[in-house]
Write a protein that holds these residues in place. Structure first.
Motif, PDB file in Angstrom:
ATOM      1  N   THR A 116      26.906-100.444  -4.235  1.00  0.00           N
ATOM      2  CA  THR A 116      25.790 -99.899  -3.466  1.00  0.00           C
ATOM      3  C   THR A 116      24.844 -99.171  -4.402  1.00  0.00           C
ATOM      4  O   THR A 116      25.258 -98.292  -5.173  1.00  0.00           O
ATOM      5  N   ALA A 136      20.531-100.577  -0.948  1.00  0.00           N
ATOM      6  CA  ALA A 136      20.862-101.985  -1.189  1.00  0.00           C
ATOM      7  C   ALA A 136      22.359-102.132  -1.465  1.00  0.00           C
ATOM      8  O   ALA A 136      22.972-101.283  -2.126  1.00  0.00           O
ATOM      9  N   ARG A 137      22.937-103.200  -0.935  1.00  0.00           N
ATOM     10  CA  ARG A 137      24.348-103.498  -1.152  1.00  0.00           C
ATOM     11  C   ARG A 137      24.465-104.831  -1.889  1.00  0.00           C
ATOM     12  O   ARG A 137      23.856-105.834  -1.501  1.00  0.00           O
ATOM     13  N   PHE A 138      25.249-104.827  -2.958  1.00  0.00           N
ATOM     14  CA  PHE A 138      25.449-106.011  -3.763  1.00  0.00           C
ATOM     15  C   PHE A 138      26.939-106.358  -3.783  1.00  0.00           C
ATOM     16  O   PHE A 138      27.798-105.475  -3.727  1.00  0.00           O
ATOM     17  N   PHE A 154      23.620-110.117  -1.706  1.00  0.00           N
ATOM     18  CA  PHE A 154      22.992-108.801  -1.627  1.00  0.00           C
ATOM     19  C   PHE A 154      22.308-108.615  -0.275  1.00  0.00           C
ATOM     20  O   PHE A 154      21.900-109.579   0.387  1.00  0.00           O
TER      21      PHE A 154
END
Length: 478
Positions: A421, A425-427, A476
């Motif tokens: 994180t 945004a989350r990857f 993502f």
């Protein structure tokens, strides 16, 4: 909401072989792509009324070519037309495209806690192009098709007490190419026998106006192609489905069993005259040819290609055992079943296996979570798919085939990914190890039969599936 998708694949296969007086090399090249976009608008009008509207388009493009070079090592007789050149090159080219434009509206109304009605409609426009030629000179088919599909449906979800849920429904579909209205009833039911056991059944009739035709004489990766139903050559594909299942869930374990039977009408296969089967009189099968000789007319109009229509059925049993823990989840699934087809022009209308007929399949999937790390494994085994080992063609264009099966398929994959994180945004980057044991699996076989004026032989090439490989990926969301 807006969705976009695009993907393109490339396949290339080389093969070679020889007989007493011939040496040949063949190259198959196949590229195909899928693309699409759609937009959705969703609205909850009040506590009981919900609507969803969607519009979009999608497309499919498949191009394939085969080039075969035959080197004649021995000179033919002086009066022979058999492979007159020392090096003889043959080629075939195929292209199949499909476009789809659609608009749909779906609605749901909750009349009471035990009664929910779903209804809506769909409008769809499709166009299909198919072209096949030999040496860019002899055209087997060059078809352009288009059509509209209009459909409306209604389904009622009825809860009788706390144990029984019924879902009766009907769908009406109008297809302009046939000018007919199709009635497609559906029904499903789920009954909770106890807190841990539930049973279900479902039945329905389904119609399909875009049909993927089998082209088992072809080589390459994507042998089959799409056509559209009409009132002439291509029928509407219809099927009746009957499904029954039982689920047992207790604690962390779930056991599920489902049996099915499906019948089909309107299946099609594509038959054509190969350059390698009618070498000296090949051109006579195309418009302007004369198979009768002299002033006598041919016994029937020569055709380089034609479609045959058949029926089929599939049946089987699927079993699944699942364990679901806080950090570890595992699925063990096994299936047994058959998929059989019948064609008047193949093996005197006796049963033949469909290309997807696999009597046994077994898979085991595991997932482990450790903090932000996620680990997975998948092991898959299945009986080999059927393929045509040899065939002959009768004077009445009937086909007689011998079938065999590819070797059994076995593969184990491993994967790992990490949740990351950054701000909002989350990857999720990760890596997958495909076929870690590097087992030799085959997904298809290319069989070529050469029947020239003075020699006949067959050649088969096994197409190997992916060997050990490593895939890197990232997902993502922001």
């Amino acid at each position: 909401a807006l969705s976009l998708y695009g993907g393109k694949d490339y396949f290339r296969n080389l093969s070679s072989g020889s007989s007493n007086d011939l040496v040949f090399e063949a190259t198959d090249i196949n590229t195909w792509s899928n693309y699409g976009t759609s937009a959705s608008w969703l609205r909850q009008w009040n506590e009981s009324f919900y609507s969803s509207v969607q519009a979009g388009m999608s497309g499919y493009d498949n191009e394939a070519s085969n080039t075969t070079t035959i080197d004649r090592t021995l000179a033919p007789p002086a009066d022979s037309l058999f492979l007159p050149d020392t090096v003889n090159e043959f080629s075939t080219n195929n292209r199949n495209t499909l476009k789809d434009y659609f608009f749909s509206a779906r609605n749901s109304i909750q009349f009471s806690p035990g009664n929910q009605v779903n209804f809506g409609f769909l409008a769809r426009n499709n166009s299909i192009y198919y072209h096949k030629d030999a040496d860019e000179q002899y055209v087997y088919d060059n078809m352009n098709q288009s059509g509209w599909t209009l459909a409306t449906y209604v389904q009622d979800r009825i809860m009788t007490g706390k144990k029984l849920v019924l879902k009766p429904g009907i769908r009406f579909t109008y297809f302009n190419n046939t000018g007919q209205l199709y009635f497609e009833p559906r029904f499903s039911a789920n009954y909770s026998i106890s807190k841990t056991i539930s049973a279900r059944l479902a039945a329905g009739r389904y119609c399909q106006f875009l049909n993927q035709v089998l082209a088992q004489q072809e080589t390459g990766y994507n042998k089959n192609f799409w056509v559209m139903a009409d009132n002439d050559i291509h029928p509407v594909v219809s099927s009746n489905h009957y499904i029954g299942g039982l689920t047992l869930e207790k604690g962390r374990f779930l056991l599920d069993a489902e049996a099915y039977y499906k019948s089909f009408t309107g299946l099609q296969e594509y038959i054509y005259i190969s350059q390698f089967l009618r070498n000296t009189d090949f051109h006579n099968y195309f418009p302007g040819g004369d198979l009768g000789g002299g002033d006598e007319p041919p016994p029937q109009e020569p055709q380089p290609s034609y479609f045959i229509t058949g029926t089929g059925h599939a049946y089987g049993l699927d079993l699944m055992l699942r364990y679901k823990g806080s950090r570890y989840t595992s699925w063990l699934s096994c299936s047994t079943g058959r998929s059989i087809q019948y064609y008047d022009g193949i093996n005197d209308a006796t049963a033949v296996p469909s290309p997807e007929d696999q009597p046994y399949q077994l898979s085991w999937t595991n997932m482990v979570s450790a903090g932000k790390w996620n680990f997975g494994s998948m092991t898959f085994w299945s009986a080999g798919k059927p393929y045509i080992d040899s065939f002959t063609t009768g004077p009445d264009r009937s086909v007689y085939r011998q079938y065999k099966r590819l070797p059994a398929y076995f593969r184990t994959d491993l994967s790992v990914n990490y949740d990351l994180t950054i701000g909002k945004a989350r990857f999720k980057p990760g890596i997958a190890f495909i076929n870690i044991f590097n087992t030799q699996n085959y997904f298809d076989i290319n069989t070529r039969r050469f029947d020239f004026e003075s020699t006949s032989f067959s050649e088969a090439t096994l197409i190997r599936s992916r060997a050990f490989s490593i895939n890197a990926f990232i997902h993502f969301r922001f």
